[in-house]
Design an enzyme around this catalytic site. Sequence first.
Site, PDB file in Angstrom:
ATOM      1  N   ASP A 256       0.820  -1.210   0.000  1.00 13.23           N
ATOM      2  CA  ASP A 256       0.000   0.000   0.000  1.00 13.23           C
ATOM      3  C   ASP A 256       0.859   1.267   0.000  1.00 13.23           C
ATOM      4  O   ASP A 256       1.876   1.339   0.703  1.00 13.23           O
ATOM      5  CB  ASP A 256      -0.865  -0.029   1.272  1.00 13.23           C
ATOM      6  CG  ASP A 256      -1.826   1.134   1.364  1.00 13.23           C
ATOM      7  OD1 ASP A 256      -2.784   1.163   0.580  1.00 13.23           O
ATOM      8  OD2 ASP A 256      -1.620   2.009   2.223  1.00 13.23           O
ATOM      9  N   GLU A 318       0.991  -0.505  -5.047  1.00  9.64           N
ATOM     10  CA  GLU A 318       0.176   0.653  -5.343  1.00  9.64           C
ATOM     11  C   GLU A 318       1.176   1.790  -5.512  1.00  9.64           C
ATOM     12  O   GLU A 318       1.806   2.208  -4.548  1.00  9.64           O
ATOM     13  CB  GLU A 318      -0.772   0.990  -4.194  1.00  9.64           C
ATOM     14  CG  GLU A 318      -1.676   2.122  -4.593  1.00  9.64           C
ATOM     15  CD  GLU A 318      -2.313   2.857  -3.431  1.00  9.64           C
ATOM     16  OE1 GLU A 318      -3.404   3.383  -3.644  1.00  9.64           O
ATOM     17  OE2 GLU A 318      -1.731   2.930  -2.352  1.00  9.64           O
TER      18      GLU A 318
HETATM   19  C1  NOJ Z   1      -4.327   3.305  -0.426  1.00 12.07           C
HETATM   20  C2  NOJ Z   1      -5.535   2.482  -0.224  1.00 12.07           C
HETATM   21  O1  NOJ Z   1      -5.849   1.855  -1.438  1.00 12.07           O
HETATM   22  C3  NOJ Z   1      -6.617   3.407   0.262  1.00 12.07           C
HETATM   23  O2  NOJ Z   1      -7.855   2.770   0.294  1.00 12.07           O
HETATM   24  C4  NOJ Z   1      -6.215   3.923   1.611  1.00 12.07           C
HETATM   25  O3  NOJ Z   1      -7.164   4.858   2.058  1.00 12.07           O
HETATM   26  C5  NOJ Z   1      -4.847   4.588   1.548  1.00 12.07           C
HETATM   27  N1  NOJ Z   1      -3.892   3.789   0.838  1.00 12.07           N
HETATM   28  C6  NOJ Z   1      -4.299   4.797   2.917  1.00 12.07           C
HETATM   29  O4  NOJ Z   1      -3.948   3.550   3.464  1.00 12.07           O
END
Ligand code: NOJ
Length: 593
Positions: A256, A318
């Site tokens: 993430d 991500e």
């Molecule tokens: C990316 C995640 O996909 C999202 O849903 C989240 O709010 C943020 N990171 C913070 O963790």
Amino acid sequence: MHWIMNILATIALSVSIGASATTVECSIYDDVMGGKPQTSVSPAQAEKEQPAGSEWWRHAVIYEIDPRSFQDSDGDGVGDIKGITSRLDYLHDLGIDAIWITPMYPSPGIDYGYDISDYTAIDPEYGTMADFDNLVAEAKKRNIRVIMDYVINHTSDQNKWFIESRSSRDNPKRDWYIWRDGKGETATDKGEPPNNWQSWFGHSAWQWDEKTRQYYYHYFYVQQPDLNWRNPEVHKAMDGVLDFWMKRGVAGFRIDAVSRLYEDPNLHDDPYLPGHNAYGDRNIQHKYTDDLPEVHDVLKEVRSVVDKYPGDPVLVTEADEPNVQALAKMYGNGDEVQLPMDFQIADVNKLSAPCFRELFNEIENNSAHGQPEYFFSNHDQPRQWDRYGDGEHNDQIAKLMAVLELTTRGTPQMYYGEELGMRTTDPARVEDVHDPIGKLGWPKEKGRDGERTPMQWDETAEAGFTSATKPWLPIPPSASKYNVEAESKDPNSIFNTYKSLLSLRKTESALRDGTQVSIGNDPDVFAYLRKNGDETVLVLLNLSDRERTLSFKPDELPGSKLTPLYSSMPGPASIAAAHVVLSPFAAVVAKVQ
Ligand code: NOJ
Ligand code: MG
């Protein structure tokens, strides 16, 4: 407007201010973040052999599951692990190879699981560790791998690490997080935040903590303090988290918010951009809190930890990188991540053949020779049915987007319900909003509830998702028509389009292993060849609402006859390559002979 689009809209605005009228704007990031490479790709260059790895993730289709919304097994209106297990046969029949489950660790749930209070346990709302072990075992029986979410940048403020950290300035875990004095702080006055850094979710990224009279840093919600990755103990603890789940048989991690891991130690102010965001803050470029070079050291470390385990563990990131060079850096020298998610393609947000051609060519020719990872929907942005739909031909366009996602060379990542044409169903009233940014930014920013509604299994009132009368988010009205049961019976449904394409990816060697080369320069039609040895498949996507006639010259294709393997329009069993008529928004996948 949704959170990611919000920020991007800002950037797009400044792009259009600076852009010349002659360039096609494809990426929301053009120029603002350092420009895009000028690639001109010759087919020969593009056709060069890609490394012919046989790792499972090169041929896999990943399916993202939000555990809250996939299947409820105990009637409390919230999805759970047993629910996911009960739907593994569905996923297997659909043709899915791996599931990525968004966080199901214990969490206060401010950011729906992305605020983790214990990294090595299961939230009782979703089940037990035994349920989890059973899920992994049952998935394995069906040849489905389980990928976990690794939330590396921040924890919950309820995590015991943070509770200790905030308890006193000399607590051993104080330096596990980022604590700083305020500007002009005195014994009685908290002063100003240390600098102008902003949270992605609005307002200052610094939160005053009265007990120890310092500010802590949070890139996301106030309840999500950032870990201090400059502290070796944090590395040790987080590596232990990876070990814990690898030992339980997971196939890898989706990491993430990876670009947010480090911040400028000198706390330089970020530069402002024109305008204001949905929360009323001045727009800002996150120059000193995004993509610091040290991020790559952590990625190498994560990779070395998971690589101790057998089975070619995969790392997905991500990483909404500004351009293809930054994205390519995530591959390292084959020693960082295998699959950085391609946000540039996901967020083209218009049916533009020149844009798709340019961006697919760029990633196909990335300097690291890395495997692309494509997606169009996820839990953070409006679903593709709405985002790419024109309001009139959305179903047709949904099929076209499925062809684009599932016939390109790379690892596709689907989002649950995408295969049904699930749409974004935002809350109608602010009092119904769950996602805090939806409350803060209402009505400009309605939060992310709209793309997180329950999976639509059948046409019953609760869509087969739960036996409770009130699921945690309401069932969208469109569920009565767009659901697994109804669409399975209709050969022309979006669902059956996905099913056919997922099966073709496995049976057609050109789609499975072939190179990818864009052909032609048509303003409306994105066309590409997939080629493996003597096998060639041509994909034609008419991205316009006009009928288009194409004529391929003999030197463009290794054959003059096209035999459709899939076609979204009715047509003959074979088509002459010299005369191809594509109806509006048609998608055709054909063998070239
Ligand atoms: C990316 C995640 O996909 C999202 O849903 C989240 O709010 C943020 N990171 C913070 O963790
Ligand atoms: Mg950080």
